[in-house]
Design a protein around this motif. Structure first.
Motif, mmCIF file in Angstrom:
data_model
loop_
_atom_site.group_PDB
_atom_site.id
_atom_site.type_symbol
_atom_site.label_atom_id
_atom_site.label_comp_id
_atom_site.label_asym_id
_atom_site.label_seq_id
_atom_site.Cartn_x
_atom_site.Cartn_y
_atom_site.Cartn_z
ATOM 1 N N ALA A 28 0.839 -1.206 0.000
ATOM 2 C CA ALA A 28 0.000 0.000 0.000
ATOM 3 C C ALA A 28 0.872 1.253 0.000
ATOM 4 C CB ALA A 28 -0.936 -0.007 1.206
ATOM 5 N N VAL A 29 1.948 1.247 0.774
ATOM 6 C CA VAL A 29 2.886 2.377 0.777
ATOM 7 C C VAL A 29 3.465 2.549 -0.624
ATOM 8 C CG1 VAL A 29 5.151 3.151 1.613
ATOM 9 C CG2 VAL A 29 3.447 2.291 3.234
ATOM 10 N N ALA A 30 3.898 1.456 -1.235
ATOM 11 C CA ALA A 30 4.458 1.526 -2.587
ATOM 12 C C ALA A 30 3.428 2.089 -3.558
ATOM 13 C CB ALA A 30 4.912 0.135 -3.037
ATOM 14 N N ALA A 31 2.202 1.603 -3.495
ATOM 15 C CA ALA A 31 1.157 2.077 -4.406
ATOM 16 C C ALA A 31 0.897 3.565 -4.212
ATOM 17 C CB ALA A 31 -0.131 1.278 -4.197
ATOM 18 N N GLY A 32 0.823 4.007 -2.975
ATOM 19 C CA GLY A 32 0.586 5.421 -2.706
ATOM 20 C C GLY A 32 1.715 6.299 -3.218
ATOM 21 N N LEU A 33 2.950 5.892 -2.957
ATOM 22 C CA LEU A 33 4.101 6.675 -3.419
ATOM 23 C C LEU A 33 4.197 6.685 -4.945
ATOM 24 C CD1 LEU A 33 6.712 5.501 -0.773
ATOM 25 C CD2 LEU A 33 5.900 7.850 -1.088
ATOM 26 N N LEU A 34 3.953 5.548 -5.568
ATOM 27 C CA LEU A 34 4.017 5.489 -7.032
ATOM 28 C C LEU A 34 2.881 6.279 -7.670
ATOM 29 C CD1 LEU A 34 5.144 1.775 -7.472
ATOM 30 C CD2 LEU A 34 6.512 3.843 -7.891
ATOM 31 N N ALA A 35 1.705 6.262 -7.047
ATOM 32 C CA ALA A 35 0.587 7.065 -7.560
ATOM 33 C C ALA A 35 0.929 8.549 -7.470
ATOM 34 C CB ALA A 35 -0.694 6.751 -6.788
ATOM 35 N N ARG A 36 1.487 8.981 -6.334
ATOM 36 C CA ARG A 36 1.888 10.381 -6.192
ATOM 37 C C ARG A 36 2.971 10.731 -7.199
ATOM 38 N NH1 ARG A 36 3.867 14.380 -6.947
ATOM 39 N NH2 ARG A 36 4.199 16.177 -5.611
ATOM 40 N N GLY A 37 3.895 9.810 -7.433
ATOM 41 C CA GLY A 37 4.933 10.032 -8.430
ATOM 42 C C GLY A 37 4.359 10.161 -9.832
ATOM 43 N N ALA A 38 3.363 9.343 -10.152
ATOM 44 C CA ALA A 38 2.728 9.407 -11.475
ATOM 45 C C ALA A 38 2.000 10.738 -11.667
ATOM 46 C CB ALA A 38 1.758 8.240 -11.651
#
Length: 186
Positions: free
Chosen positions: A99-109
């Motif tokens: 979930a942390v990875a998904a949140g960070l990658l979404a913010r990065g996108a």
């Protein structure tokens, strides 16, 4: 006993945990009404989010809690908090790290979209903070968080002598070889 997580995974977990915890502390600080590093919540909101939202304790304290929880779960998954790991279901740190990875990658996108100039004015400070700090940091930490989440937990939660947690070594006789048996539930 062999190291159960590679130094690389432990280092990544530590970096992610430190950044998330520091971000959580900043959110707690902002929840007190202070607006460092700028004067006023309007400017702070513009610098951090590129829009105007209220910086109130009702929004900031739960967000800080999410950041602290994410930091903790990544640190557990990365092998940095073994005592806590023994008390948690293994699925929690694994999926928490994802979930942390998904949140960070979404913010990065989203940050990559802003870098194109869409919904962000290249003349604003936010644009440059996003280009040089927010987006690269989110993408790097998001990738690292995914790697931590994907790191196998085999051997991670081990008792003494390299046996999986939950197994006890019981000698079959005073002079015979030791055997492994599931430990009885407390």
């Amino acid at each position: 006993m062999k190291p159960v997580k590679s130094a690389n995974i432990r280092s990544k977990a530590t970096a992610i945990g430190a950044v998330l915890a520091a971000d959580g502390l900043v959110h707690v600080y902002w929840s007190t009404g202070r607006t460092w590093p700028v004067l006023g919540t309007v400017r702070l909101s513009q610098l951090v989010l590129n829009t105007q939202v209220p910086f109130t304790p009702q929004g900031l304290v739960p967000l800080a809690g999410v950041l602290f929880s994410g930091a903790t779960l990544v640190l557990v998954r990365g092998g940095r908090l073994p005592a806590l790991a023994r008390r948690l279901p293994a699925v929690l740190p694994r999926w928490g790290s994802r979930a942390v990875a998904a949140g960070l990658l979404a913010r990065g996108a989203v940050g990559l979209v802003w870098v194109t100039g869409a919904w962000a004015d290249p003349g604003d400070t936010f644009y440059w903070l996003n280009l040089l700090l927010y987006t690269p940091l989110c993408l790097l930490l998001g990738r690292a968080a995914w790697q931590v989440s994907a790191a196998g937990a085999e051997g991670f939660l081990r008792g003494g002598e390299g046996r999986p947690l939950g197994e006890a070594t019981v000698p079959s006789s005073a002079t015979g070889p030791a055997t492994r048996t599931p430990a009885s539930a407390p």
